[in-house]
Design an enzyme around this catalytic site. Structure first.
Site, PDB file in Angstrom:
ATOM      1  NE  ARG A  95      -3.837   3.011  -0.213  1.00  0.00           N
ATOM      2  CZ  ARG A  95      -5.026   3.016   0.363  1.00  0.00           C
ATOM      3  NH1 ARG A  95      -5.552   4.144   0.761  1.00  0.00           N
ATOM      4  NH2 ARG A  95      -5.698   1.893   0.563  1.00  0.00           N
ATOM      5  CG  ASP A 105      -5.872  -7.676  -7.679  1.00  0.00           C
ATOM      6  OD1 ASP A 105      -4.743  -7.733  -7.202  1.00  0.00           O
ATOM      7  OD2 ASP A 105      -6.855  -7.261  -7.051  1.00  0.00           O
ATOM      8  CD  GLU A 119      -3.074  -0.827   0.197  1.00  0.00           C
ATOM      9  OE1 GLU A 119      -3.851  -1.761  -0.065  1.00  0.00           O
ATOM     10  OE2 GLU A 119      -3.158   0.282  -0.365  1.00  0.00           O
ATOM     11  CD  GLU A 147     -11.158  -1.697  -8.089  1.00  0.00           C
ATOM     12  OE1 GLU A 147     -10.170  -1.356  -7.399  1.00  0.00           O
ATOM     13  OE2 GLU A 147     -12.339  -1.572  -7.699  1.00  0.00           O
TER      14      GLU A 147
END
Length: 644
Positions: free
Chosen positions: A273, A402, A269, A536
Site C-alpha cells: 500500500r 495468492d 501491507e 479481485e
C-alpha cells in the site's frame, strides 16, 4: 488483534471472518497546564541547579586534587634538551606548585561563569513573564517546528540521480464511445465521493467509517495514523485527472507522513500500500517527495529480515525494528503471500537508490524456496522463519498464497521478460495448481479449490478470483504453445466469479463460495456472505477485456459498479455490507483504502482505452499500483549496474 478471525486485507491477502472490525481505540487522557506555569517550573529548576553548583563546588585550597589533565600525563615528542622532560610521553615531575595555582584559577573562572549564567537566567525569566500567553505559544511552536525540521534533515538521505524509465500512457485514455465515456465519468464521480468523504471526515486517519463519519484503522497499521487512504489513492486520483485532490494528498504527505513512530505494522501491507503507492505516485508525477518517503519507509522495514533464515517477520515495529509473526499463523510461521509479495517494490527500490540490499533480500527468499521440497509441486502457505521448514501443509491460490504466484509472473514482466528464472518458477507452480487444485463443478463451473492436508476443499474465495486475470496476463510466454489454453482458463474463472455475483440478491459477490452438496458459487456460512468492497473480480474483468475486447466484461463490470453505487454508497462514503443475500443488508461501516486504490481504479481502466497504462509498459502491484517495466534495452536499467 483479533484471533483467529483474520483481517480484512486488500488485494491478494489474508481472508477475514469478521469484516469491518473495530479499530483498537487508543484514548490518552491529557493534562493541559498553562504554558507560563510550565515555563516557570523549568526556570525554577534551572535556577536551583545554578545555586547548587555555586555553593557545593569543592574548594581546591582545602582538598588536594588527584586528577591530572591530559597534558599532565602524556607529553608526546617534547624537546629532550629541556630538563625534567622526557620523550615518548612520560609523566613530568616537579610541576605540582604550578598545577595547584592553575586549578585555583580554573575554579574561580568557573564560579564567575556560573554567576553570569545565573544572572542571565534571572533576566530571561523576567522577560518571559512579561510576555503574553499568545507570544509564549508562538515561541514554543517555533521551537517545535525547528526540532521537526532538524529531524527531517537528519532523516533525508541524498539519493543518486537515476534516469526515469520510459513512461507511456499516463494521461487521458478517452474511450471514444460516448456511452462508455459516460460510464467512465460515473466511476470518476464515485471516486470523488469516496475521496471527498474521507477528506471531510477521516483526513489523516488510515481509513474511514462512512456511517459514523470518523476515522478508522486496523492493527495492520499499528496504532499510528499514517494516512493509508491518502497514499493508496494517489495514483488513482492522478490517472483520473483529479489533480487538485492529488495536490492535497501530496501536501499532507510532505507535512505529516513520518515513519519514526512506535507502531507495529504489517510488512506486507505497508509494502504493497505505502511503498507501492508512493513509488507509483513518483513515477506518474515525477515529484521527488514520493520517492524519498518510499525509501525512508523501506529502510524501516529492513530489520524484519533479521531472522535465522532471512524470511521476514510478518510485523515490525517502525521505531525499534523488533519483528514477530501473527499469533494465529501455523507454528509461528511467516506467510507465503506476505514474504512472497515484496519483489516488485524492492527491485524498484534498488533501482532508485543504487542500494543492492533490497534486491538481495528478495532474491535470497527466492533462492531459499528453490531449494525446498514442495509436496506435489505445491507451495504450502506457511514457512517458519527460524527453522526454514514448512508449517501446516495448506496450499491456496486465495488468501495466504495468492500474490506469491502473481509476483513470480510480474517479476518476469517487470524485467522486460528477461528474468527467466521467475518465469520458470511461475510456470512450474501453475502446472501443479492446475493438476491438483483446479476442477469443474457438476454444473460446469471451473473453480480453484484449496489443498488441506492431502485433500481438496471445494471452496473458492473472492480473493482467488484475481487468478483469472493472472492466467490471461501470463498466457503469452507460456510453454508448449499453451497461450490459448491459459487465456481460456482465465475466461472460465472470470465466468465462475461472475456467477458468484449474479447468484446473490445484491449482485455483489460473497467472501467465499462452495461447490458441493448441490450448491455452486454460493456462500454457505454466514461469516462468508459479506462484501467489503473487494476488487479481485473487477480486476479479472479488466485483464480479460484488455486481452479479448469481449464486451461482456465491460457489461459485467458495469453491473458490479451499479450494485456498489446502489447498496454500498452512503452519505459519508462507501461501506461494505454484511450479507449479499439479504435485500436489506447491514453495513460494516468501513471504507477500505483498497476500494480507492484498486476497485475504482480497475473500473475506470475498464471503461478507458488501452493506451492508458498499457500493459507492455506498466506492471500493477497487488494493490493495483502501476510500476514501469524496467527495459534493459534502453538507458533505464543500464544506468544501474546493481540491477544488471
Amino acid at each position: 488483534m483479533t484471533t483467529p478471525a483474520l483481517l480484512p486485507l486488500s488485494g491478494r491477502r489474508i481472508p477475514t471472518l469478521n469484516p469491518g472490525s473495530s479499530p483498537f481505540p487508543h484514548h490518552r487522557a491529557t493534562l493541559r497546564l498553562s504554558e507560563k506555569f510550565i515555563l516557570l517550573l523549568i526556570l525554577s529548576a534551572f535556577i536551583t541547579l545554578c545555586f547548587g553548583a555555586f555553593f557545593f563546588l569543592p574548594d581546591s585550597s582545602k582538598h588536594k586534587r588527584f586528577d591530572l589533565g591530559l597534558e599532565d600525563v602524556l607529553i608526546p615528542h617534547i624537546d629532550s634538551n629541556k630538563e625534567g622532560k622526557h620523550l615518548g610521553g612520560h609523566i613530568i615531575h616537579g610541576q605540582g606548585g604550578h598545577d595547584e595555582h592553575r586549578h585555583r584559577e580554573e575554579e574561580e573562572s568557573l564560579r564567575s561563569k556560573i554567576r553570569a549564567d545565573h544572572e542571565r537566567a534571572l533576566e530571561e525569566a523576567k522577560e518571559k513573564l512579561k510576555k503574553s500567553r499568545e507570544e509564549l505559544r508562538a515561541e514554543i511552536q517555533t521551537e517545535k517546528n525547528k526540532v521537526a525540521q532538524d529531524l527531517k534533515k537528519k532523516d533525508s538521505k541524498q539519493l543518486p540521480p537515476v534516469p526515469m524509465p520510459k513512461l507511456v500512457g499516463i494521461h487521458d485514455g478517452d474511450p471514444g464511445d460516448p456511452d462508455i465515456k459516460e460510464k467512465r465519468d460515473k466511476i470518476r464521480e464515485m471516486m470523488k465521493h469516496a475521496w471527498d468523504s474521507y477528506r471531510q471526515y477521516g483526513w489523516g486517519h488510515n481509513e474511514l467509517k462512512p456511517l459514523a463519519k470518523k476515522g478508522h484503522s486496523t492493527n495492520i497499521f499499528g496504532n499510528s495514523q499514517m494516512g493509508a487512504t491518502i497514499v493508496d489513492a494517489l495514483d488513482t486520483l492522478y490517472i483520473m485527472g483529479l489533480h487538485d485532490e492529488f495536490k492535497d494528498g501530496q501536501q499532507w504527505i510532505e507535512q505529516n507522513l513520518e515513519f519514526n513512530v512506535n507502531a507495529e505494522v504489517s510488512v506486507f501491507e505497508v509494502n504493497i500500500r505505502f511503498i507501492g503507492g508512493l513509488l507509483a505516485a513518483y513515477y506518474l508525477s515525477g515529484q521527488e517527495v514520493f520517492k524519498i518517503k518510499a525509501v525512508q519507509l523501506a529502510e524501516k522495514l529492513l530489520p524484519a529480515f533479521n531472522t535465522p533464515t532471512g524470511i521476514p517477520w510478518a510485523m515490525v515495529n517502525l521505531k525499534s525494528g523488533v519483528g514477530r509473526n501473527w499469533g494465529w499463523a501455523s507454528a509461528g510461521s511467516s506467510i507465503l503471500a506476505e514474504f512472497g509479495t515484496l519483489h516488485m517494490e524492492f527491485v524498484h527500490l534498488t533501482y532508485l537508490t543504487g542500494d543492492p540490499a533490497y534486491l538481495n533480500k528478495v532474491m535470497h527468499i527466492r533462492k531459499l524456496l528453490q531449494k525446498m521440497d514442495r509436496p506435489n509441486g505445491l507451495y504450502p502457505n506457511y514457512l517458519n522463519p527460524r527453522t526454514g521448514r514448512w508449517g501446516q501443509h495448506h496450499t491456496s491460490v486465495g488468501g495466504l498464497g495468492d500474490s506469491f504466484y502473481e509476483y513470480l509472473l510480474k517479476a518476469w514482466l517487470m524485467s522486460d521478460k528477461t528474468d527467466l528464472e521467475a518465469r520458470q518458477l511461475y510456470d512450474d507452480a501453475i502446472e501443479a495448481i492446475e493438476r491438483h487444485l483446479i476442477r469443474k463443478s457438476n454444473g460446469g463451473l471451473t473453480f480453484i479449490g484449496e489443498w488441506k492436508n492431502g485433500h481438496l476443499e471445494r471452496k473458492m474465495g473472492h480473493l482467488t478470483c484475481f487468478a483469472g486475470g493472472m492466467f490471461a496476463l501470463g498466457a503469452d510466454g507460456s510453454p508448449g504453445e499453451k497461450a490459448g489454453h491459459y487465456l481460456q482458463l482465465g475466461a472460465e474463472i472470470a465466468h465462475t466469479c461472475h456467477e458468484s455475483y449474479d447468484r446473490t440478491v445484491l449482485k455483489l459477490g460473497p467472501e467465499a463460495f462452495k461447490f458441493d452438496s448441490g450448491l455452486e458459487a454460493v456462500a454457505v456460512r454466514q461469516n462468508e456472505k459479506y462484501y467489503i468492497l473487494r476488487p479481485e473480480v473487477i480486476e479479472t474483468y479488466w485483464y480479460m477485456w484488455r486481452f479479448t475486447h469481449d464486451p461482456k466484461y465491460r457489461q459485467w463490470g458495469w453491473e458490479a459498479a451499479q450494485a456498489i453505487d446502489k447498496y454500498c454508497r452512503v452519505s459519508g462514503g462507501f461501506s461494505g455490507v454484511k450479507d449479499v443475500y439479504s435485500s436489506s443488508p447491514t453495513y460494516d461501516d468501513v471504507q477500505q483504502s483498497f476500494f480507492l486504490a484498486e476497485t475504482l481504479k480497475y473500473l475506470y481502466l475498464l471503461f478507458s482505452s488501452d493506451d492508458l497504462l498499457p500493459l507492455d509498459n506498466w506492471v500493477f502491484n497487488t494493490e493495483a499500483h502501476p510500476l514501469p517495466v524496467l527495459h534493459l534495452a534502453n538507458s533505464t536499467l543500464s544506468a544501474n549496474n546493481v540491477i544488471r
